[in-house]
Design a protein around this motif. Sequence first.
Motif, mmCIF file in Angstrom:
data_model
loop_
_atom_site.group_PDB
_atom_site.id
_atom_site.type_symbol
_atom_site.label_atom_id
_atom_site.label_comp_id
_atom_site.label_asym_id
_atom_site.label_seq_id
_atom_site.Cartn_x
_atom_site.Cartn_y
_atom_site.Cartn_z
ATOM 1 N N ASP A 13 -2.373 6.790 13.017
ATOM 2 C CA ASP A 13 -2.515 7.471 14.312
ATOM 3 C C ASP A 13 -3.978 7.712 14.692
ATOM 4 O O ASP A 13 -4.886 7.072 14.186
ATOM 5 C CB ASP A 13 -1.691 8.767 14.318
ATOM 6 N N TYR A 43 3.693 2.171 11.976
ATOM 7 C CA TYR A 43 2.856 1.519 10.969
ATOM 8 C C TYR A 43 1.414 1.432 11.459
ATOM 9 O O TYR A 43 1.145 1.367 12.635
ATOM 10 C CB TYR A 43 3.425 0.180 10.494
ATOM 11 N N GLY A 70 6.459 -5.073 4.058
ATOM 12 C CA GLY A 70 7.271 -6.165 4.588
ATOM 13 C C GLY A 70 7.105 -7.405 3.724
ATOM 14 O O GLY A 70 6.006 -7.689 3.246
ATOM 15 N N GLN A 81 0.840 -1.201 0.000
ATOM 16 C CA GLN A 81 0.000 0.000 0.000
ATOM 17 C C GLN A 81 0.878 1.255 0.000
ATOM 18 O O GLN A 81 0.831 2.058 -0.927
ATOM 19 C CB GLN A 81 -0.904 -0.020 1.234
#
Length: 664
Positions: free
Chosen positions: A430, A427, A181, A141
């Motif tokens: 927030d 990651y 990742g 993304q």
Amino acid sequence: MADGGGEPDQLAGERATAQFDVDGMKVAWAGSRHAVEVADRMARLVASDPVFRKDTRTMLSRKELFKDTLKKAAHAWKRIVELRLTEEEANLLRLYVDQPGYVDLHWGMFVPAIKGQGTEEQQKKWLPMAYKFQIIGCYAQTELGHGSNVQGLETTATFDPSADEFVMHSPTLTSSKWWPGGLGKASTHAVVYARLITEGKDYGIHGFIVQLRSLDDHSPLPGVTLGDIGGKFGSGAYNSMDNGVLRFDHVRIPRDQMLMRLSQVTREGKYVHSDVPKQLLYGTMVYVRQTIVADASKALSRAVCIAVRYSAIRKQFGSQDGGPETQVLNYKTQQSRLFPLLASAYAYRFVGQWLKWLYTDVTQKLEAKDYSTLPEAHACTAGLKSVTTSATADAIEECRKLCGGHGYLNSSGLPELFAVYVPACTYEGDNVQVARFLMKTVAQVATGKQPVGTIAYMGNIQHLMQCKSAVNTAEDWLNPAAIKEVFEARALRMAVNCAQNISKAPSQEEGFSELSPDLLEAAVAHVQLIIVTKFIEKLQEDIPGPGVKEQLQKLCSIYALHLLHKHLGDFLSTGCITARQGALANELLGKLYAQVRPNAVALVDAFDYTDHYLGSVLGRYDGDVYPALYEEAWKDPLNETVVPDGYQEHLRPLLKQQLKLSRL
Ligand SMILES: CCCCCCCCC/C=C/C(=O)SCCNC(=O)CCNC(=O)[C@H](O)C(C)(C)COP(=O)(O)OP(=O)(O)OC[C@H]1O[C@@H](n2cnc3c(N)ncnc32)[C@H](O)[C@@H]1OP(=O)(O)O
Ligand SMILES: Cc1cc2nc3c(=O)[nH]c(=O)nc-3n(C[C@H](O)[C@H](O)[C@H](O)COP(=O)(O)OP(=O)(O)OC[C@H]3O[C@@H](n4cnc5c(N)ncnc54)[C@H](O)[C@@H]3O)c2cc1C
């Protein structure tokens, strides 16, 4: 060798002072007797397998570490298949292997993205291959230019009706996928988020399954540029993960590789949106945030376990008459810094269990086309994720400090734990979305709508806006209703203050922007209320085992009152409590710390961690710290030779020169 003051049986003595049944607490922590048994079995399986050793991990080079991660992941999979482990067992086995790697994203985001956003047909096609590891997937993304702002992503997926294909393209440098990742070296496939363009119109961000590497020789497919984005914070740590970069140069994929549960592109290129809310595009993030909250309690409990055990072993300063030295755990300062973290570990554990329930409930409702609880689920997961991760990262660092100098050694396990954990703050976003949700709720309450779930308290606005706490003695703070009332009043008053101030701004957006620091604080207050409330609700359940509930009651009070103490300004400025009531809360905290003290070691034993999983010489179950520290030092590559490499070139000439000078 004399151990110079560290007494291995010290912890046995600590365990003997416990005033509750540790096995009962293990059940409360794990959730059930069955969960304790499975976790214990998987932890031992991993600890006894030499392939899963991790004691020299921080000394490996990046390449060695990555290869070691591939080896461990493959071996874990082999064991899962050979032993026919259930999904629950397999997840635990991977947890105890304790090395971030591509499998986390494969199971944690790639598979959930296909499950959540793929049609039944797409699931049937892709999931069996993913379940058998015939393909490895990641979640692509974030881009070099945009992370938080998902709508700002630039990668394009342009439909070509003549070929019935999408053309994936990275039009700018900043559109390069950056961070996913597992992307850098391991993944064969990715769910890629890109702007869907058809019939000349940009329909915004959608998910696409894209093959990246050959299934024959693992080389990138034509038009695909792939690599790792480079070394990250700390030695060992998250460097086992191949966070990657990806660029497309007009790469073609079949139309049916667009994830089409939410919206479809027809053979002719027509864009069709189904009745499913577009926010479900973010569903994978809701899922993973919920797992991140559960992970916070794991990381925090590990750090606390190390710090509590070591604080019971470590002695500094003695009585004036030359008597025994004091265990540092007996110092009130050590207790006031450490026991709130111990209480937080339990608090996060229980709120994590509740959040898992909430996620399951929402998922079932979504399947029945009831989307009403989605906004609350989003706000809870995003908010809890943000609050628990930042508090956990701070807490791990605090535990390192509480272990003095030895906490700074890699062999304490704490530096690596911190370095692995700290990106969890970054990651998955927030708190801003939580504040928006709160402002909407305040507006709805003003129109007379009754809120439900975690915001139900806002419906009690008449009382909460003007109530005054009735606490009159320190012990009055032991009453959960007294605590809940002030936490509710604080959260509501902060939210209402923000709403009132926003309404004075020229526009709502300007108000939001101007007041965003206050909004963040209001969001934190709301999230802390959720954690406190879920802890209190846990205590209303039947919790078997002598003394178990009593200990949890103390921890619940400590969790809530240390927050009250820390955020005293909020409680005072909103008029929820008086300065005297704040002082009484602090007085009670001191008494509670003293009551927890004889139970502290047993309370961390209840986490049921093996020495392998803890990975710390300071946190060893047997407390035999000093010989282990001493032995560990000799394993460092620097100690392979007595005289260091470089002596001849750099030290000897220097020393000889000094010698000549001194003879002058
Ligand atoms: C084994 C395990 C190992 C687990 C292993 C763990 C490893 C993790 C590895 C890390 C992986 C990643 O980081 S993956 C990448 C993660 N990326 C992020 O987290 C990006 C963070 N950014 C955001 O979340 C943004 O806030 C975002 C949601 C996109 C908001 O953007 P915008 O303001 O542009 O919002 P819009 O798109 O216009 O939509 C706003 C509306 O959508 C709602 N909304 C927003 N997010 C929503 C959501 N998730 N679910 C429902 N609804 C949502 C809002 O409330 C608004 O509702 P209304 O007000 O009603 O309209
Ligand atoms: C270890 C690691 C693993 C990751 N794994 C993946 C993965 O597997 N897949 C994937 O797609 N991504 C992954 N990411 C990317 C991650 O999701 C993003 O880094 C994250 O969403 C933050 O985005 P950003 O880096 O663009 O930060 P930015 O958005 O640039 O944030 C920078 C600062 O600006 C602030 N800010 C941003 N927007 C606002 C706003 N509207 N209001 C107020 N403040 C704001 C932020 O709070 C922050 O302080 C990973 C990141 C890390 C560190």
